[in-house]
Scaffold this active site. Structure first.
Site, PDB file in Angstrom:
ATOM      1  N   CYS A  99      -1.977  -2.760  24.738  1.00 50.50           N
ATOM      2  CA  CYS A  99      -1.794  -3.820  25.733  1.00 50.50           C
ATOM      3  C   CYS A  99      -1.337  -5.092  25.033  1.00 50.50           C
ATOM      4  O   CYS A  99      -1.838  -5.455  23.973  1.00 50.50           O
ATOM      5  CB  CYS A  99      -3.052  -4.005  26.569  1.00 50.50           C
ATOM      6  SG  CYS A  99      -3.973  -5.498  26.296  1.00 50.50           S
ATOM      7  N   HIS A 101      -1.655  -8.098  25.827  1.00 55.04           N
ATOM      8  CA  HIS A 101      -2.534  -9.268  25.906  1.00 55.04           C
ATOM      9  C   HIS A 101      -3.585  -9.292  24.807  1.00 55.04           C
ATOM     10  O   HIS A 101      -3.917 -10.357  24.294  1.00 55.04           O
ATOM     11  CB  HIS A 101      -3.243  -9.309  27.268  1.00 55.04           C
ATOM     12  CG  HIS A 101      -2.295  -9.303  28.415  1.00 55.04           C
ATOM     13  ND1 HIS A 101      -2.290  -8.330  29.385  1.00 55.04           N
ATOM     14  CD2 HIS A 101      -1.287 -10.151  28.729  1.00 55.04           C
ATOM     15  CE1 HIS A 101      -1.345  -8.581  30.267  1.00 55.04           C
ATOM     16  NE2 HIS A 101      -0.707  -9.663  29.896  1.00 55.04           N
ATOM     17  N   GLN A 140       1.168  -1.841  31.523  1.00 56.52           N
ATOM     18  CA  GLN A 140       1.401  -0.518  32.122  1.00 56.52           C
ATOM     19  C   GLN A 140       2.522  -0.548  33.156  1.00 56.52           C
ATOM     20  O   GLN A 140       3.303   0.395  33.272  1.00 56.52           O
ATOM     21  CB  GLN A 140       0.090  -0.015  32.746  1.00 56.52           C
ATOM     22  CG  GLN A 140       0.167   1.436  33.189  1.00 56.52           C
ATOM     23  CD  GLN A 140      -1.154   1.929  33.745  1.00 56.52           C
ATOM     24  OE1 GLN A 140      -2.213   1.556  33.251  1.00 56.52           O
ATOM     25  NE2 GLN A 140      -1.103   2.755  34.775  1.00 56.52           N
TER      26      GLN A 140
HETATM   27  N1  LIG Z   1      -1.323  -6.118  34.953  1.00 54.71           N
HETATM   28  C1  LIG Z   1      -1.784  -5.719  33.765  1.00 54.71           C
HETATM   29  N2  LIG Z   1      -2.783  -6.404  33.219  1.00 54.71           N
HETATM   30  C2  LIG Z   1      -3.239  -5.984  32.031  1.00 54.71           C
HETATM   31  C3  LIG Z   1      -2.743  -4.869  31.358  1.00 54.71           C
HETATM   32  N3  LIG Z   1      -3.449  -4.721  30.210  1.00 54.71           N
HETATM   33  C4  LIG Z   1      -4.340  -5.720  30.190  1.00 54.71           C
HETATM   34  N4  LIG Z   1      -4.240  -6.492  31.291  1.00 54.71           N
HETATM   35  C5  LIG Z   1      -4.969  -7.674  31.762  1.00 54.71           C
HETATM   36  O1  LIG Z   1      -4.438  -8.845  31.215  1.00 54.71           O
HETATM   37  C6  LIG Z   1      -5.295  -9.890  31.623  1.00 54.71           C
HETATM   38  C7  LIG Z   1      -5.290 -11.025  30.654  1.00 54.71           C
HETATM   39  O2  LIG Z   1      -6.039 -12.023  31.298  1.00 54.71           O
HETATM   40  P1  LIG Z   1      -6.636 -13.309  30.597  1.00 54.71           P
HETATM   41  O3  LIG Z   1      -7.591 -13.958  31.558  1.00 54.71           O
HETATM   42  O4  LIG Z   1      -5.505 -14.136  30.055  1.00 54.71           O
HETATM   43  O5  LIG Z   1      -7.390 -12.696  29.338  1.00 54.71           O
HETATM   44  P2  LIG Z   1      -8.956 -12.511  29.111  1.00 54.71           P
HETATM   45  O6  LIG Z   1      -9.653 -13.817  29.196  1.00 54.71           O
HETATM   46  O7  LIG Z   1      -9.128 -11.749  27.827  1.00 54.71           O
HETATM   47  O8  LIG Z   1      -9.363 -11.622  30.363  1.00 54.71           O
HETATM   48  P3  LIG Z   1     -10.520 -10.548  30.558  1.00 54.71           P
HETATM   49  O9  LIG Z   1      -9.971  -9.211  30.127  1.00 54.71           O
HETATM   50  O10 LIG Z   1     -10.790 -10.577  32.040  1.00 54.71           O
HETATM   51  O11 LIG Z   1     -11.698 -10.975  29.739  1.00 54.71           O
HETATM   52  C8  LIG Z   1      -6.657  -9.234  31.835  1.00 54.71           C
HETATM   53  O12 LIG Z   1      -6.944  -9.309  33.215  1.00 54.71           O
HETATM   54  C9  LIG Z   1      -6.418  -7.769  31.427  1.00 54.71           C
HETATM   55  O13 LIG Z   1      -7.207  -6.857  32.182  1.00 54.71           O
HETATM   56  C10 LIG Z   1      -1.673  -4.164  31.972  1.00 54.71           C
HETATM   57  O14 LIG Z   1      -1.142  -3.187  31.456  1.00 54.71           O
HETATM   58  N5  LIG Z   1      -1.238  -4.629  33.163  1.00 54.71           N
HETATM   59 ZN   LIG Z   2      -5.707  -5.894  27.171  1.00 53.92          ZN
END
Ligand SMILES: Nc1nc2c(ncn2[C@@H]2O[C@H](COP(=O)(O)OP(=O)(O)OP(=O)(O)O)[C@@H](O)[C@H]2O)c(=O)[nH]1
Ligand SMILES: [Zn+2]
Length: 211
Positions: A99, A101, A140
């Site tokens: 991922c 992120h 994804q």
């Molecule tokens: N749409 C989508 N979201 C993803 C994917 N992989 C990870 N994410 C999401 O990317 C988002 C990043 O959100 P942020 O709020 O910036 O990051 P964060 O504070 O680490 O978020 P949390 O995971 O909720 O703790 C999260 O909601 C993840 O679940 C993907 O393949 N598609």
């Molecule tokens: Zn992630």
């Protein structure tokens, strides 16, 4: 795919012998990662971690080797003229990606179908192009669309369908910590946009014909 973490090179699908383990990338990533190990409170000089930065550098390059491959070229290498015009489905293709992120794995299965319009493609090329796009930093949704778009643009079939079901480790081992949630994405072109073709595809990927 021939791969060993100890190899100086790794060969990806026979299409590219990627000489990345010897270049400056390995030492640069390893040196940065050594610092990260220090920053989490570890001692990168202790015996168990001595080779870890280099192992990590190689593993990361492997996990992102899709940047060096051309998915359209892989499809074009095995396209055959054929009059078959029913749905072709390759289902349960293992997917491993990262991922974008969190740079944490997400993994699961892809189910892919197309309806030929003059050409079929070598079956193995479908999972190969899944890997080309999966072995990058991804979300994804984009991964799903990139696979669909590549097949549509290259093979020019009467339609393409991609369904992907994945577990995201960033949602299970950290963050919201939901162990059992699965994310489904889909992308369709041509005849799959409409019923009853879409339903036939969904029914066939749900059917367990081999049990
Ligand atoms: N749409 C989508 N979201 C993803 C994917 N992989 C990870 N994410 C999401 O990317 C988002 C990043 O959100 P942020 O709020 O910036 O990051 P964060 O504070 O680490 O978020 P949390 O995971 O909720 O703790 C999260 O909601 C993840 O679940 C993907 O393949 N598609
Ligand atoms: Zn992630």
């Amino acid at each position: 795919m021939i791969y060993s973490d100890n190899d100086e090179h790794f060969e990806v699908n026979g299409y590219a012998k990627i000489d990345r383990y010897n270049d400056s990338k390995t030492s640069e990533i390893a040196s940065n990662y050594k610092e990260i190990l220090r920053q989490i409170g570890e001692d990168p000089e202790r015996e168990g971690l001595l080779k870890t930065p280099e192992r990590y550098a190689k593993a990361l390059q492997f996990l992102t080797h899709g940047y060096d491959l051309d998915a359209a070229e892989i499809l074009r290498s095995a396209m055959f003229k054929e009059e078959y015009s029913q749905m072709v489905i390759v289902k349960d293709i293992e997917v491993y990606s990262l991922c974008e992120h969190h740079v944490i794995p997400f993994f699961g299965k892809a189910h892919i179908a197309y309806i030929p319009d003059g050409h079929i493609v070598g079956l193995s090329k479908i999972p190969r192009i899944v890997d080309v796009f999966a072995r990058r930093l991804q979300v994804q949704e984009r991964l799903t669309n990139e696979i669909r778009d590549c097949i549509q643009a290259t093979l020019k079939p009467a339609g393409v369908a991609v369904v992907m079901e994945c577990k995201h480790m960033c949602m299970s081992m950290r963050g919201i910590q939901k162990q059992n949630s699965v994310t489904t994405t889909s992308a369709f072109t041509g005849e799959f946009v409409n019923e009853p073709t879409r339903s036939e595809f969904l029914r066939l990927i749900s059917a367990d014909l081999y049990k």
